[in-house]
Scaffold this motif. Sequence first.
Motif, PDB file in Angstrom:
ATOM      1  N   UNK A  54     -40.078   5.381 -19.828  1.00  0.00           N
ATOM      2  CA  UNK A  54     -40.594   4.640 -18.687  1.00  0.00           C
ATOM      3  C   UNK A  54     -42.084   4.390 -18.878  1.00  0.00           C
TER       4      UNK A  54
ATOM      5  N   UNK B  68     -31.757  -1.841 -11.431  1.00  0.00           N
ATOM      6  CA  UNK B  68     -31.317  -1.934 -12.825  1.00  0.00           C
ATOM      7  C   UNK B  68     -31.013  -3.367 -13.244  1.00  0.00           C
TER       8      UNK B  68
ATOM      9  N   UNK C  89     -44.428  13.958 -19.311  1.00  0.00           N
ATOM     10  CA  UNK C  89     -45.460  12.959 -19.085  1.00  0.00           C
ATOM     11  C   UNK C  89     -46.765  13.668 -18.715  1.00  0.00           C
TER      12      UNK C  89
ATOM     13  N   UNK D 153     -38.637   9.640  -6.033  1.00  0.00           N
ATOM     14  CA  UNK D 153     -38.101   8.303  -6.229  1.00  0.00           C
ATOM     15  C   UNK D 153     -37.743   7.666  -4.896  1.00  0.00           C
TER      16      UNK D 153
ATOM     17  N   UNK E 189     -46.441   4.703  -7.315  1.00  0.00           N
ATOM     18  CA  UNK E 189     -46.381   4.385  -8.740  1.00  0.00           C
ATOM     19  C   UNK E 189     -45.144   3.549  -9.035  1.00  0.00           C
TER      20      UNK E 189
ATOM     21  N   UNK F 245     -45.916  16.412 -16.065  1.00  0.00           N
ATOM     22  CA  UNK F 245     -44.652  16.294 -15.342  1.00  0.00           C
ATOM     23  C   UNK F 245     -43.485  16.324 -16.315  1.00  0.00           C
TER      24      UNK F 245
ATOM     25  N   UNK G 138     -38.462   0.295 -17.532  1.00  0.00           N
ATOM     26  CA  UNK G 138     -37.902   0.819 -18.769  1.00  0.00           C
ATOM     27  C   UNK G 138     -36.723  -0.023 -19.215  1.00  0.00           C
TER      28      UNK G 138
ATOM     29  N   UNK H 121     -34.868   2.251  -6.968  1.00  0.00           N
ATOM     30  CA  UNK H 121     -34.900   1.711  -8.315  1.00  0.00           C
ATOM     31  C   UNK H 121     -33.951   0.525  -8.408  1.00  0.00           C
TER      32      UNK H 121
ATOM     33  N   UNK I 111     -44.936  16.296  -6.449  1.00  0.00           N
ATOM     34  CA  UNK I 111     -44.634  15.542  -7.652  1.00  0.00           C
ATOM     35  C   UNK I 111     -44.346  14.085  -7.359  1.00  0.00           C
ATOM     36  N   UNK I 112     -43.538  13.471  -8.195  1.00  0.00           N
ATOM     37  CA  UNK I 112     -43.129  12.089  -8.005  1.00  0.00           C
ATOM     38  C   UNK I 112     -41.746  12.071  -7.378  1.00  0.00           C
TER      39      UNK I 112
ATOM     40  N   UNK J  67     -38.719   0.991 -11.151  1.00  0.00           N
ATOM     41  CA  UNK J  67     -38.702   2.137 -10.242  1.00  0.00           C
ATOM     42  C   UNK J  67     -39.944   2.113  -9.349  1.00  0.00           C
TER      43      UNK J  67
ATOM     44  N   UNK K 236     -33.534  12.076 -17.190  1.00  0.00           N
ATOM     45  CA  UNK K 236     -32.928  10.763 -17.022  1.00  0.00           C
ATOM     46  C   UNK K 236     -31.547  10.775 -17.626  1.00  0.00           C
TER      47      UNK K 236
ATOM     48  N   UNK L 219     -38.344  13.431 -11.510  1.00  0.00           N
ATOM     49  CA  UNK L 219     -39.488  14.212 -11.963  1.00  0.00           C
ATOM     50  C   UNK L 219     -39.561  15.561 -11.259  1.00  0.00           C
ATOM     51  N   UNK L 220     -40.202  16.498 -11.925  1.00  0.00           N
ATOM     52  CA  UNK L 220     -40.549  17.772 -11.303  1.00  0.00           C
ATOM     53  C   UNK L 220     -41.824  17.634 -10.497  1.00  0.00           C
ATOM     54  N   UNK L 221     -42.286  18.751  -9.953  1.00  0.00           N
ATOM     55  CA  UNK L 221     -43.462  18.741  -9.081  1.00  0.00           C
ATOM     56  C   UNK L 221     -44.780  18.803  -9.844  1.00  0.00           C
TER      57      UNK L 221
ATOM     58  N   UNK M  44     -46.267   9.653  -4.922  1.00  0.00           N
ATOM     59  CA  UNK M  44     -46.771  10.906  -5.463  1.00  0.00           C
ATOM     60  C   UNK M  44     -47.636  11.578  -4.433  1.00  0.00           C
TER      61      UNK M  44
ATOM     62  N   UNK N  91     -34.775  -2.030 -16.050  1.00  0.00           N
ATOM     63  CA  UNK N  91     -34.950  -1.052 -14.970  1.00  0.00           C
ATOM     64  C   UNK N  91     -36.368  -1.055 -14.430  1.00  0.00           C
TER      65      UNK N  91
ATOM     66  N   UNK O  94     -30.848   3.211  -3.780  1.00  0.00           N
ATOM     67  CA  UNK O  94     -31.737   4.131  -3.074  1.00  0.00           C
ATOM     68  C   UNK O  94     -32.049   5.329  -3.955  1.00  0.00           C
ATOM     69  N   UNK O  95     -33.286   5.765  -3.835  1.00  0.00           N
ATOM     70  CA  UNK O  95     -33.677   6.993  -4.487  1.00  0.00           C
ATOM     71  C   UNK O  95     -33.520   8.161  -3.521  1.00  0.00           C
ATOM     72  N   UNK O  96     -34.423   9.111  -3.608  1.00  0.00           N
ATOM     73  CA  UNK O  96     -34.319  10.318  -2.782  1.00  0.00           C
ATOM     74  C   UNK O  96     -34.990  10.185  -1.417  1.00  0.00           C
TER      75      UNK O  96
ATOM     76  N   UNK P 255     -28.619   6.191 -13.388  1.00  0.00           N
ATOM     77  CA  UNK P 255     -29.860   5.636 -13.938  1.00  0.00           C
ATOM     78  C   UNK P 255     -31.124   6.149 -13.285  1.00  0.00           C
ATOM     79  N   UNK P 256     -31.051   7.242 -12.550  1.00  0.00           N
ATOM     80  CA  UNK P 256     -32.237   7.764 -11.881  1.00  0.00           C
ATOM     81  C   UNK P 256     -33.115   8.493 -12.883  1.00  0.00           C
ATOM     82  N   UNK P 257     -34.407   8.290 -12.768  1.00  0.00           N
ATOM     83  CA  UNK P 257     -35.403   9.035 -13.535  1.00  0.00           C
ATOM     84  C   UNK P 257     -36.058   9.990 -12.545  1.00  0.00           C
TER      85      UNK P 257
ATOM     86  N   UNK Q 242     -42.035   5.036  -7.040  1.00  0.00           N
ATOM     87  CA  UNK Q 242     -42.205   6.441  -6.667  1.00  0.00           C
ATOM     88  C   UNK Q 242     -43.396   6.567  -5.724  1.00  0.00           C
TER      89      UNK Q 242
END
Lengths: 115, 113
Positions: B102, B50, A37, B45, B90, A91, B94, B48, B42-43, B33, A95, A105-107, B37, B31, B57-59, A101-103, B35
């Motif tokens: 996405x 579905x 992206x 999560x 953000x 980025x 999707x 999310x 980065x982004x 999400x 996925x 991303x990197x930094x 940033x 879906x 839960x994300x991270x 179903x987590x998307x 995020x």
Amino acid sequence: AQTVTQSQPEMSVQEAETVTLSCTYDTSENNYYLFWYKQPPSRQMILVIRQEAYKQQNATENRFSVNFQKAAKSFSLKISDSQLGDTAMYFCAFWSGGATNKLIFGTGTLLAVQP
Amino acid sequence: DVKVTQSSRYLVKRTGEKVFLECVQDMDHENMFWYRQDPGLGLRLIYFSYDVKMKEKGDIPEGYSVSREKKERFSLILESASTNQTSMYLCASSTTGRNTEAFFGQGTRLTVV
């Protein structure tokens, strides 16, 4: 858990030159999707290119192409004939599309195209 | 064209306030999400979803909750805003399956003072 690593926080390239952005990921899954992206200063995230893991052929979109190495879990983006409008944050994303179903991303890598 | 719309582009809130960030998509995507940033990170999560009323839960879910009462709308809630929640938020949506991607909203820059 899946992770995505971009080891180049910033890069610079001259207009019309070629640049490669690196991305590695970690997963135990066999079927998944990988994305690059672009986020320009406007903040709007834009899909550059997508790769499905079960496809061996590397994806290409005009001046953008990827080098997908599934065994090495590497997914680099090559930008040919760089243009000033390519200046943006890039980025890499992973996925699984499966149960989690987590998307993820990197930094990000901040690319500056110099005139 | 797919459109993902976030309710605010910029928001300033006070510490301790309850904050709602709204996201609406118009393509019937399963879906959605959220995020945040931050520079150098980065982004990341947060949560999310579905399906309607489903969430995962994300991270980094601590300090946040979400609501998805209708398929097109996914809300992020900061129960008691703190200064360390100052960030860019953000939203994305999707479909599931082949050729998926996405689509993102324009982002909300939240400042907690």
